[in-house]
Design an enzyme around this catalytic site. Sequence first.
Site, PDB file in Angstrom:
ATOM      1  CB  CYS A  47      -0.911   0.037   1.216  1.00 12.03           C
ATOM      2  SG  CYS A  47      -1.042  -1.495   2.125  1.00 12.03           S
ATOM      3  CD1 TRP A 442     -26.301  18.783  15.854  1.00 16.45           C
ATOM      4  CD2 TRP A 442     -26.760  16.613  16.153  1.00 16.45           C
ATOM      5  NE1 TRP A 442     -27.445  18.688  16.605  1.00 16.45           N
ATOM      6  CE2 TRP A 442     -27.754  17.380  16.807  1.00 16.45           C
ATOM      7  CE3 TRP A 442     -26.842  15.218  16.205  1.00 16.45           C
ATOM      8  CZ2 TRP A 442     -28.811  16.789  17.503  1.00 16.45           C
ATOM      9  CZ3 TRP A 442     -27.900  14.641  16.891  1.00 16.45           C
ATOM     10  CH2 TRP A 442     -28.866  15.410  17.539  1.00 16.45           C
TER      11      TRP A 442
END
Lengths: 461, 461
Positions: A47, A442
Amino acid sequence: MAARRMVIIGGDAAGMSAASQARRLSSRGDLEILAFERGHFTSYSACGIPYWVGGEVDGPGALVARTPDTHRGRGIDVRLRTEAIEIDPAGQRVLVRDLDPRGDGERWYGYDDLVIATGARPRRPSMPGIDAPGVHGVQTLDDGRALLDTLEGTRVERAVVVGAGYIGVEMAEALIRRGCRVTVLERGEQPMATLDPDMGRLVREAMTGMGIDAVTGAEVTEVMTGEDGRVRGVATKVSEYPAELVVLGLGVVPETVLAREAGLPLGESGGLLTDLAMRVRGHEHIWAGGDCVEVLHQVSGRTRHIPLGTHANKQGQVIGTNVGGGYATFPGVVGTAVSKVCDLEIARTGLLEAEAAAVGLRFVTVTAESTSRAGYYPGTRPMTVKMLAERRTGRLLGAQIVGREGAGKRVDIAAVALTAGMTVDQVAALDLGYAPPFSPVWDPVQVAARKAVAAVRAAES
Amino acid sequence: MAARRMVIIGGDAAGMSAASQARRLSSRGDLEILAFERGHFTSYSACGIPYWVGGEVDGPGALVARTPDTHRGRGIDVRLRTEAIEIDPAGQRVLVRDLDPRGDGERWYGYDDLVIATGARPRRPSMPGIDAPGVHGVQTLDDGRALLDTLEGTRVERAVVVGAGYIGVEMAEALIRRGCRVTVLERGEQPMATLDPDMGRLVREAMTGMGIDAVTGAEVTEVMTGEDGRVRGVATKVSEYPAELVVLGLGVVPETVLAREAGLPLGESGGLLTDLAMRVRGHEHIWAGGDCVEVLHQVSGRTRHIPLGTHANKQGQVIGTNVGGGYATFPGVVGTAVSKVCDLEIARTGLLEAEAAAVGLRFVTVTAESTSRAGYYPGTRPMTVKMLAERRTGRLLGAQIVGREGAGKRVDIAAVALTAGMTVDQVAALDLGYAPPFSPVWDPVQVAARKAVAAVRAAES
């Protein structure tokens, strides 16, 4: 009593994690561990190759977590440039070939436990020119080295990346960093087919803003070569794209030729099928892990080929624990993935719309715009979160996130919630870390969850 | 039929979220909404005050999510500078006083539903000089304005922050940014009593490295004042700390004098006790949310006072939904919090050692060092994760994280896992977002979980 012998085919993440864990649990007198690797490296981060190519990371050394000598020092007999060429399950033995012509030639090795960790190989569609010099996959460190040789040994002004999945977009960034003009050719409607098309469109727009030419609906039919035999571009049905370098980012397929020839069970993708302990189904003494296996997707209930280093490491550890006399299982995945192109972060978990429909789920989708930090806090960046929730039950089925800094790893919230089988109501009520430098009051994932709660309700009324 | 009347005491997060949500669900003809706020602002982010003081955010405007006029435009009758002074539950009415001497004086208002959202007030220990000019709390925007007036109107070279909790350390950063020499005095063994002392020590070391003088075991006995009556420093039992500004960061207590006088049920901390719908226990028509209530801590099973804007918003929304004719509950919290001092990120969720022991849990603890990204990836930073797991069952009980960029929000992984009741085995097996720029192949939270798995096993053998 003679030691049992554990034989491992493949010296990267899954194989060597299995070896290391088994070694931790068993003394050398009890267990001999023998690992065959056909390449030059062990325990490396494939990766990391795009970042090596892009010049952000010194390779290949930095990408190697443990060298062969490190493993040998811990009592694991690693043989490099040694390829397994046949598995004989009935005879509990493996035929290997020394790739060094001056070496040992071919030889059978018996095993008490065999670990198949042969990984994956890049998709290489059969078409004219595909094997020309200057066409590169990026699956192994040897691939990375070869690609860098082309970049450094040739004048590469233009590069074409075929395929706009994770590897494709990461390689596009790497080549931009190297000063190339980069075109990414994607067969599908949008880049990042691991996202729904509406989210993929956001990625395309961002790539264009970075100076990456992203062409979709582009089916490559030919790699064009010059008189010297080297690549000079690629052709699609409708156009030609000159380039001195072509990178294949078409994904990978499980490397399971040996397993198939040995009659081991393979799934639809060609990956090995295992049980929860990572034992090959129906074969008491054979284990498999990493990019050559299919894994259980906990949301769809299907087995899928999801090649990722993090799964390979976990599966290797499970195998090593079991071979070493302990007990462990790999419960499966929820399809989480994260990536970036320059400063654009891209993440997903769970099911896409098409994937959910394909397994018979009915669902609602919502997309919510939010920010990474409190709206007034310096450095806050926009973020788009898409969410799928099951109709009637409100169960979370998937989430996709595209944004800048702070977007990618937020997918973990949804990944854990998916694993726990939470509803979007439960996600909206989660007690997540809040402070202005970290999140709006939120969290963006909860902004999406609240919309999903309303959508589930509306779909029932 | 006359409209029902919803009366709200307190115009910040909980109160105005309740008002907004009820308004969304009910027409003006059905529901009249009347909100009394004794200060000058509505719907503001008190959590943003340290960043306003530090000059990173323009205040107070930027910290106001919705002005009184915005609310009025949506049909919410907001009265500023109006203080509720008595609640009469039997008569379903509230006595309010207009703080403007030229205003309406005192008047009773009847209600069908009452929402108590009176917030919290800074702890202000009674000691000589505590009310002197130059001593500031930071709970309201009016407090922030007053503190900035001191900073801008006086020559402040030295500042003392009393208390090294979240507000204390955030204010220390803000005052450093303002060019002050900052001393933080903490009564306890380490700063951040919201962490175990071994993790708090990491915070202390980092603060020292930032030039913040962090003194622990320091009990302040007096605020010293000069001949002009202004603050000139603080004294502990053993030393004196000269300062032109003193900030109280001793935490807050629920502002529930009115509620207590009205005979409403309060918990050990003095916060209001509610049911899951946020109705005050035993009072059909009275609701409460935000910093004036106690919440259920889902891991300890106890109610706790955990004043946080994110809880206030969620509770307000629940109240508004219920008053507006819908149905919603607030299931409680798991004790998640995140903060930062300069580039140090600090987070926790679940229970500390002392908290777990206090509710009868037996547990193991582990601490793991890891990094925010793949070890070889540029910008990777060290991170320490501590984890508590229940003996025998392996259930996750808490996590604490101290690190740099990428550390804080990782606590969400543990927060969701705690909510779901996962074991540390399950946490170690989670499918989390992995790519080199985002995480090592085992996420730092999973590195700790793996150690916890081993510790749970070892404790049983």
